[in-house]
Design a protein around this motif. Structure first.
Motif, PDB file in Angstrom:
ATOM      1  N   LYS A  56      52.168  41.072  54.251  1.00  0.00           N
ATOM      2  CA  LYS A  56      52.355  41.305  52.367  1.00  0.00           C
ATOM      3  C   LYS A  56      53.190  40.774  51.858  1.00  0.00           C
ATOM      4  O   LYS A  56      53.974  40.426  51.968  1.00  0.00           O
ATOM      5  N   SER A  97      50.286  44.173  48.283  1.00  0.00           N
ATOM      6  CA  SER A  97      52.143  45.066  48.021  1.00  0.00           C
ATOM      7  C   SER A  97      51.445  46.050  49.605  1.00  0.00           C
ATOM      8  O   SER A  97      50.504  46.106  50.029  1.00  0.00           O
ATOM      9  N   ASP A  98      53.052  46.125  50.270  1.00  0.00           N
ATOM     10  CA  ASP A  98      52.352  47.565  50.933  1.00  0.00           C
ATOM     11  C   ASP A  98      51.809  48.566  50.771  1.00  0.00           C
ATOM     12  O   ASP A  98      51.510  48.787  49.771  1.00  0.00           O
ATOM     13  N   ARG A 152      51.831  51.677  51.573  1.00  0.00           N
ATOM     14  CA  ARG A 152      52.708  52.835  51.059  1.00  0.00           C
ATOM     15  C   ARG A 152      53.240  52.633  50.221  1.00  0.00           C
ATOM     16  O   ARG A 152      53.927  54.340  49.641  1.00  0.00           O
TER      17      ARG A 152
END
Length: 79
Positions: free
Chosen positions: A2, A63-64, A66
């Motif tokens: 990421k 992006s991540d 989460r």
């Protein structure tokens, strides 16, 4: 792998505007703020907001998963 949302946003914003040296990107919590030179806001927003929406989509995808990342235009405040 990421990527960093700030770096990606900076790269994408600099690719769109006429004066890439004036692009400033900062992060406040989950929001990535983009500031461009005077008169360049329209180039970053695009027709009917398509350019800024595409940047948001790319940054979220890279992006991540989460974390929820938002990309906004940081316009200077008017006195």
């Amino acid at each position: 792998m990421k990527s960093d949302p700030v770096d990606l946003t900076q790269f994408l914003a600099q690719s769109v505007v006429d004066q890439p040296s004036l692009v400033r990107v900062s992060r406040r919590g989950p929001t990535v703020l983009v500031r461009v030179g005077a008169g360049e806001e329209g180039r970053l927003i695009g027709r009917q907001g398509r350019v800024i929406q595409a940047i948001r989509t790319l940054v979220r995808a890279a992006s991540d998963p989460r974390e929820r990342v938002n990309v906004d235009l940081d316009a200077p405040r008017k006195a």
